[in-house]
Design a protein around this motif. Sequence first.
Motif, PDB file in Angstrom:
ATOM      1  N   ALA A   1     -16.217  15.615   2.036  1.00 59.14           N
ATOM      2  CA  ALA A   1     -15.849  14.307   1.479  1.00 59.14           C
ATOM      3  C   ALA A   1     -14.742  14.458   0.435  1.00 59.14           C
ATOM      4  CB  ALA A   1     -17.081  13.634   0.868  1.00 59.14           C
ATOM      5  N   ALA A   2     -14.860  15.487  -0.388  1.00 58.19           N
ATOM      6  CA  ALA A   2     -13.868  15.699  -1.452  1.00 58.19           C
ATOM      7  C   ALA A   2     -12.509  16.099  -0.876  1.00 58.19           C
ATOM      8  CB  ALA A   2     -14.363  16.774  -2.422  1.00 58.19           C
ATOM      9  N   LEU A   3     -12.537  16.940   0.149  1.00 57.55           N
ATOM     10  CA  LEU A   3     -11.285  17.381   0.779  1.00 57.55           C
ATOM     11  C   LEU A   3     -10.558  16.188   1.412  1.00 57.55           C
ATOM     12  CD1 LEU A   3      -9.375  19.663   1.751  1.00 57.55           C
ATOM     13  CD2 LEU A   3     -10.859  19.950   3.745  1.00 57.55           C
ATOM     14  N   LYS A   4     -11.323  15.390   2.136  1.00 57.49           N
ATOM     15  CA  LYS A   4     -10.743  14.220   2.805  1.00 57.49           C
ATOM     16  C   LYS A   4     -10.132  13.270   1.762  1.00 57.49           C
ATOM     17  CE  LYS A   4     -12.130  10.590   6.080  1.00 57.49           C
ATOM     18  NZ  LYS A   4     -12.382   9.368   5.290  1.00 57.49           N
ATOM     19  N   TYR A   5     -10.911  13.032   0.709  1.00 60.38           N
ATOM     20  CA  TYR A   5     -10.456  12.117  -0.335  1.00 60.38           C
ATOM     21  C   TYR A   5      -9.180  12.632  -1.000  1.00 60.38           C
ATOM     22  CZ  TYR A   5     -10.490   9.516  -4.746  1.00 60.38           C
ATOM     23  OH  TYR A   5     -10.137   8.738  -5.820  1.00 60.38           O
ATOM     24  N   SER A   6      -9.139  13.946  -1.237  1.00 59.96           N
ATOM     25  CA  SER A   6      -7.995  14.519  -1.974  1.00 59.96           C
ATOM     26  C   SER A   6      -6.690  14.348  -1.204  1.00 59.96           C
ATOM     27  CB  SER A   6      -8.243  16.001  -2.273  1.00 59.96           C
ATOM     28  OG  SER A   6      -8.104  16.768  -1.091  1.00 59.96           O
ATOM     29  N   LYS A   7      -6.801  14.230   0.126  1.00 55.07           N
ATOM     30  CA  LYS A   7      -5.584  14.054   0.929  1.00 55.07           C
ATOM     31  C   LYS A   7      -5.156  12.585   0.976  1.00 55.07           C
ATOM     32  CE  LYS A   7      -7.095  16.165   4.634  1.00 55.07           C
ATOM     33  NZ  LYS A   7      -7.103  16.747   5.973  1.00 55.07           N
ATOM     34  N   GLU A   8      -6.127  11.706   0.755  1.00 57.07           N
ATOM     35  CA  GLU A   8      -5.835  10.271   0.837  1.00 57.07           C
ATOM     36  C   GLU A   8      -5.473   9.661  -0.518  1.00 57.07           C
ATOM     37  OE1 GLU A   8      -9.500   8.940   2.503  1.00 57.07           O
ATOM     38  OE2 GLU A   8      -8.990   9.656   4.515  1.00 57.07           O
ATOM     39  N   ARG A   9      -6.071  10.173  -1.574  1.00 59.07           N
ATOM     40  CA  ARG A   9      -5.891   9.596  -2.898  1.00 59.07           C
ATOM     41  C   ARG A   9      -4.530   9.996  -3.478  1.00 59.07           C
ATOM     42  NH1 ARG A   9      -7.097   5.743  -6.652  1.00 59.07           N
ATOM     43  NH2 ARG A   9      -7.224   6.620  -8.755  1.00 59.07           N
ATOM     44  N   GLU A  10      -3.732   8.996  -3.799  1.00 60.99           N
ATOM     45  CA  GLU A  10      -2.425   9.298  -4.385  1.00 60.99           C
ATOM     46  C   GLU A  10      -2.398   8.953  -5.870  1.00 60.99           C
ATOM     47  OE1 GLU A  10       0.978   7.926  -2.302  1.00 60.99           O
ATOM     48  OE2 GLU A  10       0.404   8.961  -0.447  1.00 60.99           O
ATOM     49  N   GLN A  11      -1.858   9.875  -6.658  1.00 63.80           N
ATOM     50  CA  GLN A  11      -1.603   9.643  -8.076  1.00 63.80           C
ATOM     51  C   GLN A  11      -0.259  10.290  -8.394  1.00 63.80           C
ATOM     52  OE1 GLN A  11      -4.206   7.985 -10.687  1.00 63.80           O
ATOM     53  NE2 GLN A  11      -3.760   7.117  -8.691  1.00 63.80           N
ATOM     54  N   PHE A  12       0.472   9.693  -9.305  1.00 61.65           N
ATOM     55  CA  PHE A  12       1.818  10.182  -9.639  1.00 61.65           C
ATOM     56  C   PHE A  12       2.683  10.300  -8.387  1.00 61.65           C
ATOM     57  CE2 PHE A  12      -1.238  12.067 -12.624  1.00 61.65           C
ATOM     58  CZ  PHE A  12      -0.825  11.447 -13.795  1.00 61.65           C
ATOM     59  N   GLY A  13       2.443   9.406  -7.420  1.00 61.70           N
ATOM     60  CA  GLY A  13       3.293   9.360  -6.235  1.00 61.70           C
ATOM     61  C   GLY A  13       3.015  10.419  -5.183  1.00 61.70           C
ATOM     62  N   GLN A  14       1.902  11.143  -5.302  1.00 60.11           N
ATOM     63  CA  GLN A  14       1.585  12.119  -4.261  1.00 60.11           C
ATOM     64  C   GLN A  14       0.074  12.299  -4.131  1.00 60.11           C
ATOM     65  OE1 GLN A  14       3.276  15.928  -5.510  1.00 60.11           O
ATOM     66  NE2 GLN A  14       3.544  15.041  -7.534  1.00 60.11           N
ATOM     67  N   PRO A  15      -0.354  12.781  -2.954  1.00 58.79           N
ATOM     68  CA  PRO A  15      -1.795  12.995  -2.790  1.00 58.79           C
ATOM     69  C   PRO A  15      -2.300  14.008  -3.821  1.00 58.79           C
ATOM     70  CG  PRO A  15      -0.590  13.761  -0.831  1.00 58.79           C
ATOM     71  CD  PRO A  15       0.410  13.144  -1.747  1.00 58.79           C
ATOM     72  N   ILE A  16      -3.503  13.796  -4.320  1.00 59.88           N
ATOM     73  CA  ILE A  16      -4.006  14.705  -5.372  1.00 59.88           C
ATOM     74  C   ILE A  16      -4.238  16.106  -4.819  1.00 59.88           C
ATOM     75  CG2 ILE A  16      -4.964  12.858  -6.814  1.00 59.88           C
ATOM     76  CD1 ILE A  16      -7.782  13.789  -5.817  1.00 59.88           C
ATOM     77  N   SER A  17      -4.304  16.237  -3.475  1.00 63.42           N
ATOM     78  CA  SER A  17      -4.457  17.580  -2.889  1.00 63.42           C
ATOM     79  C   SER A  17      -3.211  18.428  -3.108  1.00 63.42           C
ATOM     80  CB  SER A  17      -4.762  17.486  -1.394  1.00 63.42           C
ATOM     81  OG  SER A  17      -3.678  16.879  -0.719  1.00 63.42           O
TER      82      SER A  17
END
Lengths: 264, 384
Positions: B259-275
């Motif tokens: 769940a965390a891996l999937k989210y990290s690729k989808e969640r964007e902050q500062f204009g880029q995915p947090i992954s």
Amino acid sequence: MNIIVCVKQVPGTTDVKINKETNTIIRDEADIIINPFDEYAIEEGVRIKEKVGGSVTVISMGIPKTAELLREAIAVGVDDAVLLTDKAFAGSDTLATSYALSMGIKKIGGYDLIVCGKQATDGDTAQVGPSLAEKLGVPHTTNVRKIEEIKEGYIRCQRMTDDGFEVVEMPLPAVITVVKEINEPRLPSIKGKLKSKKYEVKIFNADDIGADKSLCGLNGSPTQVIKTFTPVHDINGEIIEGTAGEQAKNLADKLLAMQFVKCK
Amino acid sequence: MNYFLTEEQEMIKELAARIADEKIAPVALEYDREGKFPRDIIKYLADSDLCGVYIEEKYGGLGGGVLEMALVVEELSRACGGIALAFAGTGLGAFPIILFGTDEQKNKYLPDIAAGKKLAAFALTEADAGSDAAGIRTTAVADGDHYILNGTKQWITNGAEADIYTVIACTNRSKGARGFSAFIVEKGTPGLSFGKKEDKMGIRASSTCELIFEECRIPKENLLAREGMGFIVAMKTLDRTRPGVAAQALGIATGAFNAALKYSKEREQFGQPISSFQAVQHMLADMAIQIEAVRCLVYQTCRHIDSGAKNISKEAAMAKVFASDTAMRVTTDAVQIMGGYGYMKEYPVEKMMRDAKITQIYEGTNQIQRNVIALELIKESTRE
């Protein structure tokens, strides 16, 4: 009660490749699955068997790889699997498909009920079931959502319609096509999977089932696909703004200019 | 990673994974919220032959062992550690019969468990007997062809839902732990009733409740092994089910990581995915390393046990401790990666963090496990 279930291989992805010469789907390259509607047909066949006894045979016409899919049916309780495979069957339309299936079913023989999914998710024609019944000279009911009663030589079922359902009685043997409302297909069991691993699918070619090759495949298919294409949305609509009066005037001017209408 | 599972083990894992993804995942949050016992899921497990993976073929099972049980628990726990417990708790209740039952007892109880028609539970813990199991107060007094049970068992997994209970009771107080005996008690036996259902932090789809014995008469043939063997029955059983707890923890950790891996690729902050941030990448890498290490230890421990090895307490305890401590860390990090969303009940990792906690506590706290491990290490070194 001997039940035959017709199943079709369909692409498991939406990324379907087309043969540019024949304009038919390239089946061996696609990731294939059992047509989802046929899963309900298999389940219903197995449920009838569990209720009244007998056997269930699945039949399919397709590429050799389809045999693997038919094994999945064995894992959920089907007794036998027959695959009709031959270059002569390539490019079949619904007519040629139902001809080949009817010949295969005649070869199996001794059936009481044939169950099909209402349609396949690739062609969406919903024709093979009824067409098969015609070829075999038996009655059929499409879109069955419930079997109310089934016994030797008799079936009563509910046929789904747009605004409800009809109750249909038929003598057996007969063909029904089923909708997804009819049941919830079971998951395979480990014992079923172990059985299916060892099971050898019966393979028949056109000669084995005594099929007339002029009625098979592209030769036997009056439907010729001339062209396949993905529709392109290239119409750019124009939104006319303003008050109702301005919009009406603006629209009328445009229609006049394009000579769609004339002023008297 | 190739875990060198047999074809049948692969099949078991795949089918359990399918049930987890198709049947459990869609209802996991609801069952957690409502505290709903997963009867419908047990039906799927039963129809797929998974309920009896660890039971001998002659009793209707698939003839596997602890590894097969662990594979199912792991996959189910990936979707819900609480729902998985209906299966795992039954294993805990069934193992005393598998290990110590007579042919007659096995014939009577195991086929129904293997078929998923009956669930089992194991009743050891009491209000004053947790880590110190020797503090058991429940008594069993011989009376002609019967034993009469009196006392209260606490926090029994599958309590009230199970049909078959293996119960540890005291038959001779003066002998201490050697005065315990194990019994099979069927639901519906007069004198057996159920107390309050516990309102828990996690594993909420699992039923946990009190078993109350009041002049509960059970036939003598329901004694497992011999009088005085109760403590051994309990310890040998727990040696085989602790890898099951480890597998539950492993599944929960895997679910949270995914769940965390999937989210990290989808969640964007500062204009880029947090992954794309190294801080998140390193957390994900550490989570994956720990999970992989747990999986290797759990599978290998199961194989060691299934090979018929005699000394398995230390290994089983190691797997349980390492897996559960990892699950706690990984689920906490999964919540951290998902930030505010991770803390919310509409996302699954908050539940996974709650579910993970119990794996460090039950079937012997991790502190008690470390005692077991250390004592074994010292014993072994003395022997050498």
